[in-house]
Design an enzyme around this catalytic site. Structure first.
Site, PDB file in Angstrom:
ATOM      1  CB  SER A 149      69.289 -11.274 -29.598  1.00 51.98           C
ATOM      2  OG  SER A 149      69.025  -9.784 -28.870  1.00 51.98           O
ATOM      3  CE1 TYR A 162      66.817 -13.475 -24.923  1.00 57.05           C
ATOM      4  CE2 TYR A 162      68.032 -11.577 -25.565  1.00 57.05           C
ATOM      5  CZ  TYR A 162      67.161 -12.229 -25.607  1.00 57.05           C
ATOM      6  OH  TYR A 162      66.337 -12.329 -27.046  1.00 57.05           O
TER       7      TYR A 162
HETATM    8  N1  NAP Z   1      61.163  -9.054 -28.893  1.00 60.99           N
HETATM    9  C1  NAP Z   1      62.651  -8.758 -28.734  1.00 60.99           C
HETATM   10  O1  NAP Z   1      62.784  -7.603 -28.445  1.00 60.99           O
HETATM   11  C2  NAP Z   1      63.386  -9.787 -29.191  1.00 60.99           C
HETATM   12  C3  NAP Z   1      64.744  -9.128 -29.519  1.00 60.99           C
HETATM   13  C4  NAP Z   1      65.854 -10.302 -30.144  1.00 60.99           C
HETATM   14  C5  NAP Z   1      65.496 -11.490 -30.026  1.00 60.99           C
HETATM   15  N2  NAP Z   1      64.221 -12.052 -29.627  1.00 60.99           N
HETATM   16  C6  NAP Z   1      63.990 -13.388 -29.714  1.00 60.99           C
HETATM   17  O2  NAP Z   1      62.987 -13.762 -30.659  1.00 60.99           O
HETATM   18  C7  NAP Z   1      62.332 -14.902 -30.137  1.00 60.99           C
HETATM   19  C8  NAP Z   1      60.718 -14.688 -29.892  1.00 60.99           C
HETATM   20  O3  NAP Z   1      60.605 -13.708 -28.956  1.00 60.99           O
HETATM   21  P1  NAP Z   1      59.257 -12.799 -28.736  1.00 60.99           P
HETATM   22  O4  NAP Z   1      59.873 -11.528 -28.690  1.00 60.99           O
HETATM   23  O5  NAP Z   1      58.421 -13.087 -29.840  1.00 60.99           O
HETATM   24  O6  NAP Z   1      58.813 -13.335 -27.430  1.00 60.99           O
HETATM   25  P2  NAP Z   1      57.416 -13.621 -26.855  1.00 60.99           P
HETATM   26  O7  NAP Z   1      56.653 -12.457 -27.206  1.00 60.99           O
HETATM   27  O8  NAP Z   1      57.556 -13.675 -25.222  1.00 60.99           O
HETATM   28  O9  NAP Z   1      57.170 -15.058 -27.309  1.00 60.99           O
HETATM   29  C9  NAP Z   1      57.714 -16.085 -26.961  1.00 60.99           C
HETATM   30  C10 NAP Z   1      57.111 -17.434 -27.530  1.00 60.99           C
HETATM   31  O10 NAP Z   1      57.721 -18.485 -27.107  1.00 60.99           O
HETATM   32  C11 NAP Z   1      56.751 -19.438 -26.160  1.00 60.99           C
HETATM   33  N3  NAP Z   1      57.529 -19.953 -25.334  1.00 60.99           N
HETATM   34  C12 NAP Z   1      58.026 -19.233 -24.059  1.00 60.99           C
HETATM   35  N4  NAP Z   1      58.554 -20.154 -23.371  1.00 60.99           N
HETATM   36  C13 NAP Z   1      58.390 -21.378 -23.786  1.00 60.99           C
HETATM   37  C14 NAP Z   1      58.620 -22.956 -23.249  1.00 60.99           C
HETATM   38  N5  NAP Z   1      58.746 -23.141 -22.176  1.00 60.99           N
HETATM   39  N6  NAP Z   1      58.163 -23.926 -24.391  1.00 60.99           N
HETATM   40  C15 NAP Z   1      57.630 -23.633 -25.410  1.00 60.99           C
HETATM   41  N7  NAP Z   1      57.113 -22.258 -25.847  1.00 60.99           N
HETATM   42  C16 NAP Z   1      57.746 -21.291 -25.243  1.00 60.99           C
HETATM   43  C17 NAP Z   1      55.850 -18.713 -25.959  1.00 60.99           C
HETATM   44  O11 NAP Z   1      54.597 -19.306 -25.892  1.00 60.99           O
HETATM   45  P3  NAP Z   1      53.835 -19.928 -24.799  1.00 60.99           P
HETATM   46  O12 NAP Z   1      53.913 -18.992 -23.456  1.00 60.99           O
HETATM   47  O13 NAP Z   1      52.514 -20.137 -25.076  1.00 60.99           O
HETATM   48  O14 NAP Z   1      54.406 -21.049 -24.214  1.00 60.99           O
HETATM   49  C18 NAP Z   1      55.528 -17.516 -27.165  1.00 60.99           C
HETATM   50  O15 NAP Z   1      54.998 -18.084 -28.021  1.00 60.99           O
HETATM   51  C19 NAP Z   1      62.868 -15.312 -28.977  1.00 60.99           C
HETATM   52  O16 NAP Z   1      64.093 -16.400 -29.121  1.00 60.99           O
HETATM   53  C20 NAP Z   1      63.662 -13.948 -28.451  1.00 60.99           C
HETATM   54  O17 NAP Z   1      64.749 -14.254 -27.600  1.00 60.99           O
HETATM   55  C21 NAP Z   1      63.208 -11.086 -29.434  1.00 60.99           C
END
Ligand code: NAP
Length: 284
Positions: A149, A162
């Site tokens: 991130s 985080y």
């Molecule tokens: N969105 C942003 O603004 C942003 C910015 C910077 C970095 N990121 C990074 O990008 C990545 C994806 O984020 P996102 O925004 O797509 O998040 P999201 O929409 O919340 O999706 C998270 C995914 O991870 C899965 N997950 C969560 N807890 C889990 C667990 N204990 N075991 C297995 N799977 C799990 C969730 O599925 P289930 O609930 O079905 O398990 C979901 O598929 C993350 O690493 C996040 O830190 C995101």
């Protein structure tokens, strides 16, 4: 824990195992990688969502899509995914995407929330990388994409634990590229800025609290990250307009290196008269 069977013939690109593939950035990677011709293994906790995405991608792209329901903070579930990475010779790409955030001041959150972030963002990512890396290295090919991130680079904004977990992901990816790159394994750290996904609601905040010019669409984010992948970038920061800014930042870090380990303390830390600063204000 359950896995659905493969049905189609194997992809020549191999299989991409994507964690956190049920929604958001992970589901978007699944879509794009399927359209590129990768077979997929989709990992997350929500089996119904994984099944729906798998059915859609099979129908639209014809690739083989398997699902693996796993809570990556659960040791037994995590071990099954590790074993799959170590034992399935079709896997050529690991996307360490699953991650979570928790909004709130460090002291206000229960320590179990901090631990859960560390378990998912650090421990699971590290163990899955440790399972895949030796197999890829032995084959002399393979790739690992780690979702960090931009908060890996900030202390001024974000969430303390985080941000720190994402700094770990960035540091680990850089170090591993140095080690594994010469063995034919490609690593990429992707540093998204704010991206419109469920992570915000899950963390107890709202992405709409931010100026909309700061928030990227998830499709744009993943498409940009894949441009970085195709360029074989080690670090991809999709929102950063001027690449030279990152290069200058990193050059400043490299300039420190010759001065970071010395036999004698720097002049400013040599013995002084404690009476000048005693009692220190933090204890008085
Ligand atoms: N969105 C942003 O603004 C942003 C910015 C910077 C970095 N990121 C990074 O990008 C990545 C994806 O984020 P996102 O925004 O797509 O998040 P999201 O929409 O919340 O999706 C998270 C995914 O991870 C899965 N997950 C969560 N807890 C889990 C667990 N204990 N075991 C297995 N799977 C799990 C969730 O599925 P289930 O609930 O079905 O398990 C979901 O598929 C993350 O690493 C996040 O830190 C995101």
């Amino acid at each position: 824990m359950s896995a659905s069977p493969a049905t189609s013939p194997q992809s020549s690109l191999g299989t991409a195992l994507i964690t956190g593939a049920s929604t958001g950035i992970g589901a978007t990677y699944a879509d794009r990688l399927a359209r590129r011709g990768h077979d997929l293994i989709l990992v997350a906790r929500d089996q119904a969502r994984l099944d729906a995405l798998a059915a859609k991608l099979r129908a639209e792209t014809g690739v083989s899509v398997q699902t693996l329901k796993a809570d990556l903070t659960d040791k037994a579930d995590l071990a099954v995914v590790e074993q799959r990475l170590a034992a399935d010779p079709s896997i050529s790409l690991l996307v360490n995407n699953a991650g979570a955030a928790a909004n709130g001041a460090f002291a206000d959150l229960d320590v179990s929330r901090h631990q859960a972030l560390i378990d998912l963002n650090i421990t699971a990512l590290t163990r899955l990388t440790a399972a895949a890396a030796p197999v890829f290295a032995a084959r002399g090919k393979g790739a690992i994409i780690n979702l960090a991130s931009v908060l890996a680079l900030t202390h001024e904004i974000g969430m303390p634990v985080y941000n720190a977990t994402k700094a770990y992901v960035l540091a680990l990816t850089r170090a591993l590229q140095k080690e594994l790159g010469p063995q034919g394994v490609y690593l990429q750290a992707v540093l998204p800025g704010a991206t419109r996904t469920e992570i915000w609601d899950r963390a107890g905040t709202s992405v709409d609290a931010m100026p909309k010019e700061w928030v990227m669409d998830v499709n744009d984010l993943v498409d940009a990250a894949l441009v970085g992948f195709d360029r074989r970038e080690l670090i991809t920061i999709p929102p950063l307009p001027d690449e030279a800014q990152w290069e200058a930042y990193d050059a400043a870090r490299v300039a420190l290196l010759p001065n970071l380990s010395r036999a004698v303390p720097a002049e400013r830390y040599r013995a002084h008269d404690p009476a000048e600063t005693w009692p220190p204000a933090i204890f008085a």
